[in-house]
Design a protein around this motif. Structure first.
Motif, PDB file in Angstrom:
ATOM      1  N   MET A 189      -4.056  -9.261  -1.360  1.00 16.40           N
ATOM      2  CA  MET A 189      -3.872  -7.986  -0.666  1.00 16.40           C
ATOM      3  C   MET A 189      -2.475  -7.885  -0.061  1.00 16.40           C
ATOM      4  N   PHE A 190      -1.952  -9.005   0.417  1.00 18.03           N
ATOM      5  CA  PHE A 190      -0.598  -9.024   0.952  1.00 18.03           C
ATOM      6  C   PHE A 190       0.426  -8.699  -0.130  1.00 18.03           C
ATOM      7  N   VAL A 191       0.279  -9.319  -1.291  1.00 16.83           N
ATOM      8  CA  VAL A 191       1.208  -9.074  -2.405  1.00 16.83           C
ATOM      9  C   VAL A 191       1.141  -7.617  -2.844  1.00 16.83           C
ATOM     10  N   ILE A 192      -0.063  -7.065  -2.934  1.00  9.57           N
ATOM     11  CA  ILE A 192      -0.213  -5.648  -3.305  1.00  9.57           C
ATOM     12  C   ILE A 192       0.462  -4.756  -2.264  1.00  9.57           C
ATOM     13  N   GLY A 193       0.299  -5.087  -0.996  1.00 10.73           N
ATOM     14  CA  GLY A 193       0.947  -4.311   0.068  1.00 10.73           C
ATOM     15  C   GLY A 193       2.459  -4.381   0.005  1.00 10.73           C
ATOM     16  N   VAL A 194       2.996  -5.565  -0.259  1.00  8.27           N
ATOM     17  CA  VAL A 194       4.453  -5.731  -0.371  1.00  8.27           C
ATOM     18  C   VAL A 194       4.983  -4.930  -1.558  1.00  8.27           C
ATOM     19  N   LEU A 195       4.278  -4.983  -2.677  1.00  6.34           N
ATOM     20  CA  LEU A 195       4.718  -4.229  -3.854  1.00  6.34           C
ATOM     21  C   LEU A 195       4.683  -2.723  -3.592  1.00  6.34           C
ATOM     22  N   CYS A 196       3.634  -2.245  -2.939  1.00  5.08           N
ATOM     23  CA  CYS A 196       3.550  -0.814  -2.610  1.00  5.08           C
ATOM     24  C   CYS A 196       4.669  -0.415  -1.645  1.00  5.08           C
ATOM     25  N   GLY A 197       4.929  -1.248  -0.652  1.00  9.26           N
ATOM     26  CA  GLY A 197       6.007  -0.957   0.294  1.00  9.26           C
ATOM     27  C   GLY A 197       7.363  -0.960  -0.377  1.00  9.26           C
ATOM     28  N   ALA A 198       7.596  -1.926  -1.261  1.00  6.47           N
ATOM     29  CA  ALA A 198       8.875  -1.985  -1.977  1.00  6.47           C
ATOM     30  C   ALA A 198       9.049  -0.759  -2.861  1.00  6.47           C
ATOM     31  N   TYR A 199       7.985  -0.350  -3.530  1.00  4.07           N
ATOM     32  CA  TYR A 199       8.058   0.840  -4.380  1.00  4.07           C
ATOM     33  C   TYR A 199       8.359   2.077  -3.541  1.00  4.07           C
ATOM     34  N   TYR A 200       7.698   2.208  -2.399  1.00  2.00           N
ATOM     35  CA  TYR A 200       7.896   3.362  -1.528  1.00  2.00           C
ATOM     36  C   TYR A 200       9.345   3.434  -1.043  1.00  2.00           C
ATOM     37  N   PHE A 201       9.882   2.308  -0.556  1.00  2.00           N
ATOM     38  CA  PHE A 201      11.242   2.331  -0.038  1.00  2.00           C
ATOM     39  C   PHE A 201      12.282   2.473  -1.133  1.00  2.00           C
ATOM     40  N   ARG A 202      12.009   1.966  -2.314  1.00  2.00           N
ATOM     41  CA  ARG A 202      12.945   2.126  -3.422  1.00  2.00           C
ATOM     42  C   ARG A 202      12.982   3.606  -3.852  1.00  2.00           C
ATOM     43  N   ARG A 203      11.828   4.258  -3.888  1.00  2.00           N
ATOM     44  CA  ARG A 203      11.768   5.672  -4.281  1.00  2.00           C
ATOM     45  C   ARG A 203      12.391   6.556  -3.213  1.00  2.00           C
ATOM     46  N   ARG A 204      12.389   6.112  -1.962  1.00  2.00           N
ATOM     47  CA  ARG A 204      12.899   6.905  -0.862  1.00  2.00           C
ATOM     48  C   ARG A 204      14.419   7.048  -0.912  1.00  2.00           C
ATOM     49  N   ARG A 205      15.113   6.054  -1.454  1.00  2.00           N
ATOM     50  CA  ARG A 205      16.582   6.102  -1.541  1.00  2.00           C
ATOM     51  C   ARG A 205      16.970   7.137  -2.496  1.00  2.00           C
TER      52      ARG A 205
END
Length: 79
Positions: free
Chosen positions: A63-79
């Motif tokens: 669940m931690f890895v899934i959360g990190v991947l979702c967060g990374a995707y969100y912040f990458r798309r935000r730029r």
């Protein structure tokens, strides 16, 4: 006298290593290791239909890895 030979002023070498952020990260890492060793019992996890039995720490790690991947995707798309 060159800059290398000049006496250092201010923080010592130990003071550079033991910053508040590094101490906090070290404490969190130790707590994470203790958490892993304390939560080794197996649990049943059900996702819609299949039921899986696995150690609790592996389920939490997944669940931690899934959360990190979702967060990374969100912040990458935000730029």
């Amino acid at each position: 006298m060159s800059a290398k030979d000049a006496p250092r002023r201010g923080k010592s070498r130990a003071g550079e290593w033991f910053t508040p952020a590094r101490i906090a990260v070290t404490v969190l890492a130790v707590l994470a290791v203790v958490f892993i060793f304390e939560n080794t019992r197996e649990v049943k996890i059900r996702l819609l239909i299949p039921e899986v039995i696995m150690p609790l720490y592996l389920a939490l790690l997944a669940m931690f890895v899934i959360g990190v991947l979702c967060g990374a995707y969100y912040f990458r798309r935000r730029r």
